[in-house]
Design a protein around this motif. Structure first.
Motif, mmCIF file in Angstrom:
data_model
loop_
_atom_site.group_PDB
_atom_site.id
_atom_site.type_symbol
_atom_site.label_atom_id
_atom_site.label_comp_id
_atom_site.label_asym_id
_atom_site.label_seq_id
_atom_site.Cartn_x
_atom_site.Cartn_y
_atom_site.Cartn_z
ATOM 1 N N GLY A 173 0.825 -1.212 0.000
ATOM 2 C CA GLY A 173 0.000 0.000 0.000
ATOM 3 C C GLY A 173 0.853 1.253 0.000
ATOM 4 N N ALA A 174 1.997 1.205 0.665
ATOM 5 C CA ALA A 174 2.903 2.351 0.690
ATOM 6 C C ALA A 174 3.474 2.605 -0.701
ATOM 7 C CB ALA A 174 4.015 2.128 1.700
ATOM 8 N N ALA A 175 3.708 1.544 -1.464
ATOM 9 C CA ALA A 175 4.215 1.708 -2.830
ATOM 10 C C ALA A 175 3.172 2.411 -3.705
ATOM 11 C CB ALA A 175 4.577 0.354 -3.421
ATOM 12 N N GLN A 176 1.908 2.052 -3.536
ATOM 13 C CA GLN A 176 0.843 2.703 -4.304
ATOM 14 C C GLN A 176 0.707 4.176 -3.904
ATOM 15 O OE1 GLN A 176 -2.555 0.256 -3.549
ATOM 16 N NE2 GLN A 176 -2.079 -1.158 -5.225
ATOM 17 N N LEU A 177 0.823 4.444 -2.628
ATOM 18 C CA LEU A 177 0.751 5.828 -2.169
ATOM 19 C C LEU A 177 1.937 6.630 -2.694
ATOM 20 C CD1 LEU A 177 -0.727 7.952 -0.533
ATOM 21 C CD2 LEU A 177 0.529 7.199 1.485
ATOM 22 N N GLY A 178 3.092 5.990 -2.767
ATOM 23 C CA GLY A 178 4.276 6.654 -3.322
ATOM 24 C C GLY A 178 4.074 7.015 -4.782
ATOM 25 N N ALA A 179 3.443 6.119 -5.547
ATOM 26 C CA ALA A 179 3.152 6.411 -6.955
ATOM 27 C C ALA A 179 2.169 7.569 -7.072
ATOM 28 C CB ALA A 179 2.602 5.169 -7.639
#
Length: 191
Positions: A60-66
């Motif tokens: 989820g953090a990777a998606q938020l980073g994107a």
């Protein structure tokens, strides 16, 4: 100042960015917009750095980073638009042109008023129960001044109601305006 038949006008609406806005107002709005964008970019960059560390553990953090990268791109575009606003305001701050002519028309305009009545009624004629005013009553009003200069017609957007008062078709006037955005500084009657 625009030729009423030029590409900068479509359906009686100016397509020129910032048409009729005061140059000082453009500078101040642009500076405020740029400052907000820069603050949000700095916060976003810091959050993105934190997200990189969390991305190894949480998908989820990777998606938020994107999402933060996409938001950063939008903020950069808005910051560049703010810089253009500031530059246009600075370039248009002092020079003025005087255009003598005869008033052809002075008309009240509102946002999207060139749309068919059915569409305008659907968009704007809703009552807000909290305030009591319809959306149509809260739309900003501007005036469109068209004059015959002898060499063709010219049009300006007047965002100040006081400048439009007392103007009548057939009246001889001189419009003193800024050359880039067409901000009408004053209207002088001619005798």
């Amino acid at each position: 100042m625009e030729n009423t038949t030029s590409w900068t006008r479509y359906l009686g609406v100016s397509l020129r960015p910032f048409s009729g806005h005061a140059p000082l107002s453009l500078i101040l709005r642009g500076a405020l917009q740029a400052a907000i964008c820069i603050v949000l970019l700095v916060v976003g960059i810091r959050m993105r750095a934190e997200m990189r560390q969390l991305a190894a553990v949480d998908a989820g953090a990777a998606q938020l980073g994107a999402f933060l990268v996409l938001a950063g791109v939008v903020l950069v575009v808005l910051a560049l638009a703010a810089l253009v606003k500031i530059a246009v305001g600075i370039l248009d701050l002092v020079p003025r042109t005087s255009v003598p002519g005869t008033v052809i028309s002075i008309s009240e305009r509102k946002f999207l008023d060139f749309l068919p009545d059915v569409v305008n009624n659907a968009l704007w004629d809703r009552k807000n129960n909290n305030v009591g005013l319809s959306w149509a009553e809260r739309r900003r009003v501007r005036h469109e001044l068209v004059i015959d200069t002898g060499n063709g017609t010219r049009a300006w957007t007047l965002r100040n109601r006081r400048k439009a008062r007392g103007l009548l078709p057939g009246q001889a006037i001189t419009v003193v305006a800024s050359p880039l955005v067409g901000y009408v500084e004053r209207i002088e009657p001619r005798h």
